[in-house]
Write a protein that holds these residues in place. Sequence first.
Motif, PDB file in Angstrom:
ATOM      1  N   LEU A  18      12.771  -0.925  13.935  1.00 41.15           N
ATOM      2  CA  LEU A  18      11.450  -0.318  14.081  1.00 41.15           C
ATOM      3  C   LEU A  18      11.283   0.888  13.165  1.00 41.15           C
ATOM      4  N   CYS A  19      12.358   1.625  12.974  1.00 38.85           N
ATOM      5  CA  CYS A  19      12.297   2.777  12.074  1.00 38.85           C
ATOM      6  C   CYS A  19      11.915   2.328  10.663  1.00 38.85           C
ATOM      7  N   GLN A  20      12.507   1.269  10.182  1.00 32.99           N
ATOM      8  CA  GLN A  20      12.187   0.759   8.854  1.00 32.99           C
ATOM      9  C   GLN A  20      10.748   0.257   8.786  1.00 32.99           C
ATOM     10  N   GLN A  21      10.308  -0.423   9.846  1.00 35.41           N
ATOM     11  CA  GLN A  21       8.931  -0.933   9.878  1.00 35.41           C
ATOM     12  C   GLN A  21       7.913   0.202   9.770  1.00 35.41           C
ATOM     13  N   LEU A  22       8.162   1.275  10.519  1.00 33.21           N
ATOM     14  CA  LEU A  22       7.240   2.409  10.479  1.00 33.21           C
ATOM     15  C   LEU A  22       7.216   3.056   9.093  1.00 33.21           C
ATOM     16  N   LEU A  23       8.388   3.256   8.528  1.00 36.06           N
ATOM     17  CA  LEU A  23       8.467   3.868   7.210  1.00 36.06           C
ATOM     18  C   LEU A  23       7.778   3.003   6.154  1.00 36.06           C
ATOM     19  N   GLN A  24       7.901   1.680   6.281  1.00 39.30           N
ATOM     20  CA  GLN A  24       7.231   0.778   5.341  1.00 39.30           C
ATOM     21  C   GLN A  24       5.711   0.901   5.445  1.00 39.30           C
ATOM     22  N   LYS A  25       5.210   1.048   6.679  1.00 33.92           N
ATOM     23  CA  LYS A  25       3.766   1.210   6.868  1.00 33.92           C
ATOM     24  C   LYS A  25       3.277   2.508   6.229  1.00 33.92           C
ATOM     25  N   VAL A  26       4.043   3.579   6.436  1.00 35.66           N
ATOM     26  CA  VAL A  26       3.675   4.862   5.829  1.00 35.66           C
ATOM     27  C   VAL A  26       3.731   4.759   4.308  1.00 35.66           C
ATOM     28  N   LEU A  27       4.770   4.139   3.784  1.00 36.34           N
ATOM     29  CA  LEU A  27       4.917   3.990   2.338  1.00 36.34           C
ATOM     30  C   LEU A  27       3.739   3.231   1.738  1.00 36.34           C
ATOM     31  N   GLY A  28       3.305   2.187   2.429  1.00 41.11           N
ATOM     32  CA  GLY A  28       2.162   1.410   1.948  1.00 41.11           C
ATOM     33  C   GLY A  28       0.894   2.243   1.877  1.00 41.11           C
ATOM     34  N   GLN A  29       0.646   3.064   2.901  1.00 35.31           N
ATOM     35  CA  GLN A  29      -0.560   3.892   2.925  1.00 35.31           C
ATOM     36  C   GLN A  29      -0.507   4.982   1.859  1.00 35.31           C
ATOM     37  N   LEU A  30       0.666   5.588   1.684  1.00 40.77           N
ATOM     38  CA  LEU A  30       0.811   6.632   0.672  1.00 40.77           C
ATOM     39  C   LEU A  30       0.625   6.066  -0.736  1.00 40.77           C
ATOM     40  N   SER A  31       1.195   4.899  -0.985  1.00 38.90           N
ATOM     41  CA  SER A  31       1.081   4.276  -2.307  1.00 38.90           C
ATOM     42  C   SER A  31      -0.361   3.891  -2.606  1.00 38.90           C
ATOM     43  N   LEU A  32      -1.063   3.351  -1.592  1.00 42.58           N
ATOM     44  CA  LEU A  32      -2.461   2.969  -1.776  1.00 42.58           C
ATOM     45  C   LEU A  32      -3.325   4.186  -2.057  1.00 42.58           C
ATOM     46  N   ASP A  33      -3.100   5.271  -1.320  1.00 44.20           N
ATOM     47  CA  ASP A  33      -3.899   6.472  -1.536  1.00 44.20           C
ATOM     48  C   ASP A  33      -3.627   7.070  -2.912  1.00 44.20           C
ATOM     49  N   GLU A  34      -2.372   7.054  -3.345  1.00 42.59           N
ATOM     50  CA  GLU A  34      -2.037   7.574  -4.668  1.00 42.59           C
ATOM     51  C   GLU A  34      -2.737   6.771  -5.756  1.00 42.59           C
ATOM     52  N   LEU A  35      -2.787   5.447  -5.579  1.00 41.27           N
ATOM     53  CA  LEU A  35      -3.483   4.601  -6.542  1.00 41.27           C
ATOM     54  C   LEU A  35      -4.968   4.928  -6.575  1.00 41.27           C
ATOM     55  N   GLN A  36      -5.576   5.051  -5.397  1.00 45.85           N
ATOM     56  CA  GLN A  36      -7.014   5.304  -5.311  1.00 45.85           C
ATOM     57  C   GLN A  36      -7.382   6.667  -5.887  1.00 45.85           C
ATOM     58  N   GLN A  37      -6.536   7.667  -5.654  1.00 48.27           N
ATOM     59  CA  GLN A  37      -6.843   9.017  -6.124  1.00 48.27           C
ATOM     60  C   GLN A  37      -6.802   9.125  -7.640  1.00 48.27           C
ATOM     61  N   HIS A  38      -6.132   8.195  -8.299  1.00 46.35           N
ATOM     62  CA  HIS A  38      -6.039   8.239  -9.754  1.00 46.35           C
ATOM     63  C   HIS A  38      -6.966   7.228 -10.424  1.00 46.35           C
TER      64      HIS A  38
END
Length: 343
Positions: free
Chosen positions: A209-229
């Motif tokens: 579950l720890c890995q699953q949560l971190l993967q979800k956070v990573l996905g959101q952070l990566s998407l936001d970084e893409l959108q902001q640029h």
Amino acid sequence: MTLSLSRPELILKLIVEQYLSDGQPVSSKALADNVQLAVSSATVRNTMMALEQQGLIRSPHTSAGRIPTTAGIRLFIDKMLQLQPLSGFWINELQRKITPQLPISLLCQQAGQLLTNLTGFVAIVSAPKAEGRIVRQIDLVRLASDRLLLVVIDEDGDILHRVLHCESAIDNSTLSKVLCLLNAALGGGGQWQDGIERLGTIVRSETGLCQQLLQKVLGQLSLDELQQHQPLIFGQHQLLLTPEYQQNPALQQVMEMLERPDGLIRLLQSLTLDDKPKLLLGKESGFIELANVSLIAQRYQSQPQRFIALLGPRRMNYARLIPLVEACARQLNLNLNRRQASP
């Protein structure tokens, strides 16, 4: 200010102004009837013939009327255009909508949306974020046993908040561990992109579950970084509604370019290297997709370089729109400077 124009220049000016107003070919009779000329129809016809030989006007079909070429409009803008002051309404809207209290991303969104709303054309704003974006704070807030709220704040005060839905209940121990790992990866004023890379390494070393949560956070952070640029583009649908678009299938290429705007953004970046407004007419851009449109662009920040631009049919009211884009850029620059000066 009164312009001192020769007869050919005055006739060209009248043709361009009429064309920009209604898009219709201008006849020699209509010009001869204009009180500013006070010459015969034959004189007007001869002058129009000379202007056509110079490539400044052309006949769109077999009618007697003429419309300006890109070269004719360019000469008009460079030598004869008299810019108009902004209306009180436009000034009030700029001051009311583009305010220093807003985070940079929202400030850019407000400016682009306002420019589209006021003109009915396409507004383009350079990416809100530059390289080296800094994370100031990251947190996970429990909403329910299987739902968390991810909150990330960057150095400009922009806030990312996303709800994370999990497949099973999250115990407090797992939540604490995940939050600790997130702060290790992204906390302490580190750069956003570097934090994403560190978090990716951490994800691969975890399980369950720890890995699953971190993967979800990573996905959101990566998407936001893409959108902001990515550049902000507003009002594409407005272009679809213009009469020129309905009559000219070539304008559909503009829509395709707006969907993949890398080339357009490079053009605007090269165009806005100083603080003066820039205007490109049709093929002057070097892009065949932009042959039937015009671009008004203005830099509003030099470090990092940021610009705002307006794209619309060649038949724009340049006298009103160039000052509007300038004023929008000034308001953005003023409020960005106020933010930086604030404690």
